[in-house]
Design a protein around this motif. Structure first.
Motif, PDB file in Angstrom:
ATOM      1  N   GLU A  31     -12.666   3.020  87.975  1.00 43.25           N
ATOM      2  CA  GLU A  31     -12.834   4.038  86.927  1.00 43.25           C
ATOM      3  C   GLU A  31     -11.643   4.021  85.962  1.00 43.25           C
ATOM      4  O   GLU A  31     -11.811   4.186  84.753  1.00 43.25           O
ATOM      5  N   ALA A  32     -10.436   3.828  86.498  1.00 44.09           N
ATOM      6  CA  ALA A  32      -9.243   3.763  85.650  1.00 44.09           C
ATOM      7  C   ALA A  32      -9.340   2.580  84.682  1.00 44.09           C
ATOM      8  O   ALA A  32      -9.006   2.704  83.494  1.00 44.09           O
ATOM      9  N   CYS A  33      -9.820   1.452  85.184  1.00 40.96           N
ATOM     10  CA  CYS A  33      -9.976   0.278  84.332  1.00 40.96           C
ATOM     11  C   CYS A  33     -11.014   0.520  83.244  1.00 40.96           C
ATOM     12  O   CYS A  33     -10.818   0.124  82.082  1.00 40.96           O
ATOM     13  N   ARG A  34     -12.099   1.182  83.612  1.00 43.09           N
ATOM     14  CA  ARG A  34     -13.146   1.459  82.626  1.00 43.09           C
ATOM     15  C   ARG A  34     -12.647   2.397  81.532  1.00 43.09           C
ATOM     16  O   ARG A  34     -12.945   2.228  80.351  1.00 43.09           O
ATOM     17  N   ARG A  35     -11.862   3.393  81.934  1.00 45.56           N
ATOM     18  CA  ARG A  35     -11.305   4.307  80.940  1.00 45.56           C
ATOM     19  C   ARG A  35     -10.335   3.583  80.005  1.00 45.56           C
ATOM     20  O   ARG A  35     -10.324   3.830  78.796  1.00 45.56           O
ATOM     21  N   ALA A  36      -9.525   2.715  80.591  1.00 47.64           N
ATOM     22  CA  ALA A  36      -8.576   1.954  79.761  1.00 47.64           C
ATOM     23  C   ALA A  36      -9.316   1.075  78.766  1.00 47.64           C
ATOM     24  O   ALA A  36      -8.951   1.007  77.580  1.00 47.64           O
ATOM     25  N   MET A  37     -10.379   0.427  79.221  1.00 53.55           N
ATOM     26  CA  MET A  37     -11.161  -0.430  78.325  1.00 53.55           C
ATOM     27  C   MET A  37     -11.821   0.392  77.224  1.00 53.55           C
ATOM     28  O   MET A  37     -11.873  -0.027  76.065  1.00 53.55           O
ATOM     29  N   ALA A  38     -12.306   1.574  77.585  1.00 50.85           N
ATOM     30  CA  ALA A  38     -12.936   2.445  76.588  1.00 50.85           C
ATOM     31  C   ALA A  38     -11.928   2.884  75.533  1.00 50.85           C
ATOM     32  O   ALA A  38     -12.234   2.949  74.338  1.00 50.85           O
ATOM     33  N   TRP A  39     -10.694   3.177  75.981  1.00 52.36           N
ATOM     34  CA  TRP A  39      -9.658   3.621  75.041  1.00 52.36           C
ATOM     35  C   TRP A  39      -9.246   2.476  74.121  1.00 52.36           C
ATOM     36  O   TRP A  39      -9.090   2.660  72.914  1.00 52.36           O
ATOM     37  N   TYR A  40      -9.113   1.268  74.675  1.00 54.24           N
ATOM     38  CA  TYR A  40      -8.742   0.131  73.835  1.00 54.24           C
ATOM     39  C   TYR A  40      -9.864  -0.274  72.891  1.00 54.24           C
ATOM     40  O   TYR A  40      -9.615  -0.880  71.839  1.00 54.24           O
ATOM     41  N   GLU A  41     -11.082   0.060  73.237  1.00 56.82           N
ATOM     42  CA  GLU A  41     -12.184  -0.156  72.296  1.00 56.82           C
ATOM     43  C   GLU A  41     -12.018   0.738  71.078  1.00 56.82           C
ATOM     44  O   GLU A  41     -12.290   0.334  69.946  1.00 56.82           O
ATOM     45  N   VAL A  42     -11.535   1.958  71.290  1.00 60.94           N
ATOM     46  CA  VAL A  42     -11.261   2.872  70.178  1.00 60.94           C
ATOM     47  C   VAL A  42     -10.161   2.304  69.281  1.00 60.94           C
ATOM     48  O   VAL A  42     -10.221   2.387  68.049  1.00 60.94           O
ATOM     49  N   LEU A  43      -9.147   1.707  69.893  1.00 59.69           N
ATOM     50  CA  LEU A  43      -7.984   1.229  69.149  1.00 59.69           C
ATOM     51  C   LEU A  43      -8.201  -0.118  68.467  1.00 59.69           C
ATOM     52  O   LEU A  43      -7.390  -0.522  67.635  1.00 59.69           O
ATOM     53  N   GLN A  44      -9.293  -0.794  68.793  1.00 58.84           N
ATOM     54  CA  GLN A  44      -9.526  -2.115  68.212  1.00 58.84           C
ATOM     55  C   GLN A  44      -9.787  -2.015  66.715  1.00 58.84           C
ATOM     56  O   GLN A  44     -10.555  -1.170  66.251  1.00 58.84           O
ATOM     57  N   SER A  45      -9.129  -2.877  65.943  1.00 50.90           N
ATOM     58  CA  SER A  45      -9.329  -2.884  64.495  1.00 50.90           C
ATOM     59  C   SER A  45     -10.697  -3.445  64.143  1.00 50.90           C
ATOM     60  O   SER A  45     -11.341  -4.108  64.955  1.00 50.90           O
ATOM     61  N   ASP A  46     -11.125  -3.176  62.935  1.00 46.35           N
ATOM     62  CA  ASP A  46     -12.475  -3.548  62.522  1.00 46.35           C
ATOM     63  C   ASP A  46     -12.712  -5.057  62.569  1.00 46.35           C
ATOM     64  O   ASP A  46     -13.849  -5.494  62.773  1.00 46.35           O
ATOM     65  N   ASP A  47     -11.652  -5.844  62.364  1.00 49.06           N
ATOM     66  CA  ASP A  47     -11.842  -7.297  62.376  1.00 49.06           C
ATOM     67  C   ASP A  47     -11.686  -7.891  63.773  1.00 49.06           C
ATOM     68  O   ASP A  47     -11.729  -9.112  63.941  1.00 49.06           O
ATOM     69  N   GLY A  48     -11.504  -7.033  64.781  1.00 48.04           N
ATOM     70  CA  GLY A  48     -11.482  -7.501  66.164  1.00 48.04           C
ATOM     71  C   GLY A  48     -10.121  -7.573  66.821  1.00 48.04           C
ATOM     72  O   GLY A  48     -10.041  -7.709  68.043  1.00 48.04           O
ATOM     73  N   HIS A  49      -9.022  -7.464  66.060  1.00 54.48           N
ATOM     74  CA  HIS A  49      -7.700  -7.581  66.675  1.00 54.48           C
ATOM     75  C   HIS A  49      -7.168  -6.199  67.054  1.00 54.48           C
ATOM     76  O   HIS A  49      -7.690  -5.167  66.637  1.00 54.48           O
ATOM     77  N   TRP A  50      -6.132  -6.195  67.876  1.00 52.69           N
ATOM     78  CA  TRP A  50      -5.429  -4.960  68.224  1.00 52.69           C
ATOM     79  C   TRP A  50      -4.063  -4.993  67.550  1.00 52.69           C
ATOM     80  O   TRP A  50      -3.258  -5.888  67.799  1.00 52.69           O
TER      81      TRP A  50
END
Length: 328
Positions: A31-50
């Motif tokens: 669950e912790a990993c899934r939450r982290a992935m969900a949060w980094y999906e929010v932070l991902q820039s429109d062109d795909g990079h972080w």
């Protein structure tokens, strides 16, 4: 990164999406990993990079501003809003003594001060602005621009507000030495190596801003940055000068003697220098192109990114026809 994260969150919400909740602790590692992935999906820039904040050092953004200026001040590189934000950032980090540090937590240095002062002037801040007056007082109190750090001197040479004779030689032909040679540039730390690569190319080309002799800003900077008339400075004698506030590790006399060797070579090697320099410059620009292509033009860091752009601009002949070479 707080400002950038807030921007990404607002962009995410604008698409009608909700922000992952972190009110309750995760019940499992999965669950912790899934939450982290969900949060980094929010932070991902429109062109795909972080993206990540690379703020702090005061020798990154000013270098980009110098390159922007000497290649034609393109709106597509730095538009008016970005320039205004840059000026605001640099103004905000000026210290009470009038100077700027090498980074935002550093006491004022000549390196940081000359870089930031020069950048603000290129961004359009007038010389009689109170912050510029205060910055000029600091710079002159330590002897003027001839006492700044070598990287600041390098950008000043590119802009045409310092003569190349004021900078220690950076011979591109060093890259042609056998790799086992103790002073081969390939033995340098990666960031150092990849910065001195385009520096060696631009030094070898003796690039100077084409309009330096007629641009009112550069002509004014030649007066503002120094304590004596620009035309009276004996540039070669200033190479080893450094302000006490910048002299973290005093250069040993043996190192000064070693630094003098390339200077002798530069002036007396004649046909040999011209021959091997052609090979060195060819190697350098090929290596620059390889790094650009292998990193998708991101490069190892922001310092050599700007200098790589300028190198390819110069290699392409400069002017409007060369702008494609720097991605414009």
């Amino acid at each position: 990164d707080e400002l950038w994260r807030a921007q990404r969150v607002e962009a995410w919400k604008a698409k009608g999406r909700s922000i992952p909740s972190h009110d309750k602790p995760p019940k499992s590692a999965l669950e912790a990993c899934r939450r982290a992935m969900a949060w980094y999906e929010v932070l991902q820039s429109d062109d795909g990079h972080w993206a990540g904040d690379y703020g702090g050092p005061h020798f990154l953004m000013p270098g980009l501003i110098v390159v922007w200026y000497v290649t034609g001040r393109l709106e597509s590189m730095l538009d008016a809003d970005r320039r205004a934000a840059m000026a605001l950032y640099l103004r905000a980090h000026q210290q009470t003594d009038g100077g700027w540090g090498m980074h935002i937590e550093s006491p004022s240095t000549m390196f940081g001060s000359c870089m930031c002062y020069m950048a603000l002037r290129l961004l359009g801040v007038p010389r009689d602005d109170p912050q510029m007056v205060q910055g000029r007082v600091f710079i002159r109190s330590y002897g003027g621009g001839i006492y700044t750090g070598s990287w600041a001197k390098f950008y000043m040479c590119l802009l045409g507000v310092m003569d190349w004779e004021g900078h220690h030689p950076i011979p591109a032909e060093m890259w042609l030495l056998p790799e086992w040679f103790p002073f081969h540039p390939g033995r340098l730390w990666c960031h150092c190596r990849m910065v001195y690569l385009p520096m060696s190319f631009l030094y070898g080309k003796r690039f100077v801003y084409a309009q330096a002799e007629e641009d009112p800003v550069t002509l004014s900077l030649r007066e503002e940055l120094y304590c004596q008339p620009y035309e009276s400075i004996r540039w070669a004698s200033t190479r080893d000068l450094v302000a006490e506030v910048d002299n973290y590790s005093p250069v040993h006399p043996l190192m000064k003697a070693a630094n003098a060797v390339p200077g002798v070579y530069e002036h007396w090697a004649g046909p040999l220098k011209r021959l091997v320099r052609r090979g060195g410059l060819a190697f350098a620009i090929e290596y620059i192109g390889a790094e650009d292509e292998q990193t998708n033009f991101v490069d190892i860091g922001p310092v050599n990114k700007s200098l790589n752009m300028l190198s390819r601009f110069v290699e392409a002949g400069g002017g409007a026809a060369a702008l494609d070479a720097i991605g414009s």
